[in-house]
Structure formats: structure tokens, C-alpha cells
Design a protein around this motif. Structure first.
Motif, PDB file in Angstrom:
ATOM      1  N   TYR A  43       0.944  -1.237  -0.023  1.00  0.00           N
ATOM      2  CA  TYR A  43       0.107   0.011  -0.070  1.00  0.00           C
ATOM      3  C   TYR A  43       0.971   1.196   0.040  1.00  0.00           C
ATOM      4  O   TYR A  43       1.625   1.484   0.831  1.00  0.00           O
ATOM      5  CB  TYR A  43      -0.924  -0.172   1.133  1.00  0.00           C
ATOM      6  CG  TYR A  43      -1.837  -1.127   1.085  1.00  0.00           C
ATOM      7  CD1 TYR A  43      -3.188  -1.165   0.389  1.00  0.00           C
ATOM      8  CD2 TYR A  43      -1.484  -2.395   1.826  1.00  0.00           C
ATOM      9  CE1 TYR A  43      -3.821  -2.097   0.356  1.00  0.00           C
ATOM     10  CE2 TYR A  43      -2.445  -3.438   1.746  1.00  0.00           C
ATOM     11  CZ  TYR A  43      -3.646  -3.245   0.931  1.00  0.00           C
ATOM     12  OH  TYR A  43      -4.489  -4.505   0.718  1.00  0.00           O
ATOM     13  N   ASN A  46      -0.216   8.366  -0.984  1.00  0.00           N
ATOM     14  CA  ASN A  46      -0.854   9.030  -2.117  1.00  0.00           C
ATOM     15  C   ASN A  46      -1.297   8.093  -3.350  1.00  0.00           C
ATOM     16  O   ASN A  46      -1.525   8.784  -4.497  1.00  0.00           O
ATOM     17  CB  ASN A  46       0.103  10.138  -2.646  1.00  0.00           C
ATOM     18  CG  ASN A  46       0.426  11.123  -1.411  1.00  0.00           C
ATOM     19  OD1 ASN A  46      -0.159  11.543  -0.801  1.00  0.00           O
ATOM     20  ND2 ASN A  46       1.922  11.227  -1.321  1.00  0.00           N
ATOM     21  N   GLN A  47      -1.743   6.999  -3.045  1.00  0.00           N
ATOM     22  CA  GLN A  47      -2.363   6.325  -4.057  1.00  0.00           C
ATOM     23  C   GLN A  47      -3.673   5.586  -3.631  1.00  0.00           C
ATOM     24  O   GLN A  47      -3.838   5.617  -2.199  1.00  0.00           O
ATOM     25  CB  GLN A  47      -1.515   4.941  -4.530  1.00  0.00           C
ATOM     26  CG  GLN A  47      -0.333   5.412  -5.138  1.00  0.00           C
ATOM     27  CD  GLN A  47       0.106   3.965  -5.744  1.00  0.00           C
ATOM     28  OE1 GLN A  47      -0.439   3.012  -5.875  1.00  0.00           O
ATOM     29  NE2 GLN A  47       1.419   4.204  -6.256  1.00  0.00           N
ATOM     30  N   THR A  48      -4.679   5.645  -4.327  1.00  0.00           N
ATOM     31  CA  THR A  48      -6.236   5.499  -3.737  1.00  0.00           C
ATOM     32  C   THR A  48      -6.607   3.863  -3.965  1.00  0.00           C
ATOM     33  O   THR A  48      -6.283   3.237  -4.825  1.00  0.00           O
ATOM     34  CB  THR A  48      -7.201   6.303  -4.526  1.00  0.00           C
ATOM     35  OG1 THR A  48      -6.982   7.699  -4.515  1.00  0.00           O
ATOM     36  CG2 THR A  48      -8.651   6.205  -4.130  1.00  0.00           C
ATOM     37  N   TYR A  49      -7.274   3.582  -2.710  1.00  0.00           N
ATOM     38  CA  TYR A  49      -7.477   2.237  -2.579  1.00  0.00           C
ATOM     39  C   TYR A  49      -9.262   2.071  -2.284  1.00  0.00           C
ATOM     40  O   TYR A  49      -9.596   2.884  -1.616  1.00  0.00           O
ATOM     41  CB  TYR A  49      -6.780   1.442  -1.885  1.00  0.00           C
ATOM     42  CG  TYR A  49      -5.505   1.182  -1.855  1.00  0.00           C
ATOM     43  CD1 TYR A  49      -4.708   0.549  -2.630  1.00  0.00           C
ATOM     44  CD2 TYR A  49      -4.453   2.492  -1.146  1.00  0.00           C
ATOM     45  CE1 TYR A  49      -3.252   0.711  -3.192  1.00  0.00           C
ATOM     46  CE2 TYR A  49      -2.979   2.482  -1.578  1.00  0.00           C
ATOM     47  CZ  TYR A  49      -2.586   1.521  -2.502  1.00  0.00           C
ATOM     48  OH  TYR A  49      -1.073   1.680  -2.806  1.00  0.00           O
ATOM     49  N   SER A  86     -13.549   5.246  -0.909  1.00  0.00           N
ATOM     50  CA  SER A  86     -12.154   5.643  -1.654  1.00  0.00           C
ATOM     51  C   SER A  86     -11.269   5.922  -0.480  1.00  0.00           C
ATOM     52  O   SER A  86     -11.675   7.087  -0.116  1.00  0.00           O
ATOM     53  CB  SER A  86     -12.206   6.568  -2.803  1.00  0.00           C
ATOM     54  OG  SER A  86     -13.023   6.085  -3.770  1.00  0.00           O
ATOM     55  N   TRP A  87     -10.260   5.526  -0.478  1.00  0.00           N
ATOM     56  CA  TRP A  87      -9.156   5.922   0.801  1.00  0.00           C
ATOM     57  C   TRP A  87      -7.784   6.123   0.200  1.00  0.00           C
ATOM     58  O   TRP A  87      -7.168   5.173  -0.673  1.00  0.00           O
ATOM     59  CB  TRP A  87      -9.116   4.726   1.735  1.00  0.00           C
ATOM     60  CG  TRP A  87      -8.050   4.630   2.761  1.00  0.00           C
ATOM     61  CD1 TRP A  87      -7.965   6.057   3.688  1.00  0.00           C
ATOM     62  CD2 TRP A  87      -6.915   3.818   2.814  1.00  0.00           C
ATOM     63  NE1 TRP A  87      -6.697   5.783   4.460  1.00  0.00           N
ATOM     64  CE2 TRP A  87      -6.126   4.519   4.035  1.00  0.00           C
ATOM     65  CE3 TRP A  87      -6.402   2.769   2.253  1.00  0.00           C
ATOM     66  CZ2 TRP A  87      -5.124   3.803   4.429  1.00  0.00           C
ATOM     67  CZ3 TRP A  87      -5.209   2.112   2.791  1.00  0.00           C
ATOM     68  CH2 TRP A  87      -4.451   2.595   3.824  1.00  0.00           C
ATOM     69  N   THR A  88      -7.327   7.025   0.247  1.00  0.00           N
ATOM     70  CA  THR A  88      -6.016   7.640  -0.097  1.00  0.00           C
ATOM     71  C   THR A  88      -4.983   7.982   1.115  1.00  0.00           C
ATOM     72  O   THR A  88      -5.249   9.128   1.745  1.00  0.00           O
ATOM     73  CB  THR A  88      -6.022   9.089  -1.182  1.00  0.00           C
ATOM     74  OG1 THR A  88      -7.059   8.613  -2.036  1.00  0.00           O
ATOM     75  CG2 THR A  88      -4.753   9.429  -1.657  1.00  0.00           C
ATOM     76  N   THR A  90      -2.122   9.353   2.974  1.00  0.00           N
ATOM     77  CA  THR A  90      -1.157  10.510   2.677  1.00  0.00           C
ATOM     78  C   THR A  90       0.022  10.473   3.327  1.00  0.00           C
ATOM     79  O   THR A  90       1.076  11.163   3.029  1.00  0.00           O
ATOM     80  CB  THR A  90      -1.799  11.814   2.892  1.00  0.00           C
ATOM     81  OG1 THR A  90      -2.042  11.828   4.281  1.00  0.00           O
ATOM     82  CG2 THR A  90      -3.021  11.900   2.047  1.00  0.00           C
TER      83      THR A  90
END
Length: 141
Positions: A43, A46-49, A86-88, A90
Motif C-alpha cells: 500500500y 498518495n495512491q487510492t484504494y 475511496s481511501w488515499t 497521505t
């Protein structure tokens, strides 16, 4: 006057019964049964999951709230017994994702987030190509 007293007692009893039903209804029907994050080899910050929260079929009326280390990510109503988010992330490190429905039902999972922005290991260099800096500055605009 006796009739007025009976009506008052009856109304009080009905109000008390309604309050008990209201307070116990979420316990019986609003249940988070699981939480999962879209599968990834790692994981990255700064990428969305996609986070999926499974709930009982009878809890479709109640919002599910998702938090990341006690910071709220969002609140959604379930559809087909699943609330999706949607979870990003940081920041890097340990992130506890907690799904709560009606204060009394919750599940959590912990995910480790890493910095994937440093790729390293490349064999090329922008110093060997004088146009590389120009090209990257043009593409940034």
C-alpha cells in the motif's frame, strides 16, 4: 379528571416503549461484519484504494463511517450489504481503518503504508541526456 390522568399515563407508557424500541433497534440490525482493503502487494502513500465494509442485510438504513487513525474518511449508506469508500493514505506507517455503524458496531483492520515514490535501481540518468530536463519541465506545465 380521572380520564385525563389515564390518558397521560397511557401516553407516557407508549412514549417509553417507543424510546426503548428506538434505542435497541440499532443493536439488533446495524452490524458491521467485516472490513477489507482492495488487495495490493503493498500500500503506497498518495495512491487510492477501495475499502469495502460488509454489514448485515437489515442495516441498510444506517450510515457506515470510515476513519483512518481516528480521522474520518467518509460516511456512506450500504448498498447490497456493502458500504464502499475511496481511501488515499497521505502518510507512511501503520494505518488503522475503522468502520462504525450506529456507534455500537465496528470492525477495524491495520494496513502498513510505504513510500513508493522512490523507485531507485534505474540504469539511466537525466545527466546523460541534455534534453531530459527540458522535456520534463515542458510536461509539467
Amino acid at each position: 379528571m380521572n380520564t385525563t390522568r389515564r390518558v397521560g399515563v397511557g401516553a407516557t407508557a407508549i412514549g417509553a416503549a417507543a424510546a426503548v424500541a428506538l434505542l435497541t433497534a440499532p443493536n439488533a440490525s446495524a452490524l458491521v461484519t467485516g472490513i477489507s482493503v482492495a488487495s495490493a502487494s503493498q500500500y503506497c502513500a498518495n495512491q487510492t484504494y477501495t475499502v469495502s465494509v460488509d454489514v448485515t442485510p437489515t442495516s441498510f438504513l444506517f450510515n457506515v463511517t470510515l476513519s483512518d487513525n481516528d480521522t474520518q474518511v467518509g460516511s456512506n449508506k450500504p448498498s447490497n450489504s456493502v458500504a464502499t469508500f475511496s481511501w488515499t493514505p497521505t502518510t507512511t506507517g501503520s494505518h488503522t481503518l475503522k468502520a462504525v455503524q450506529e456507534v455500537i458496531s465496528n470492525k477495524s483492520t491495520t494496513v502498513t503504508v510505504v513510500d513508493c515514490s522512490t523507485t531507485g535501481g534505474g540504469s539511466g540518468s537525466s545527466a546523460s541526456n541534455p534534453l531530459a530536463g527540458l522535456l520534463s519541465s515542458l510536461s509539467a506545465h
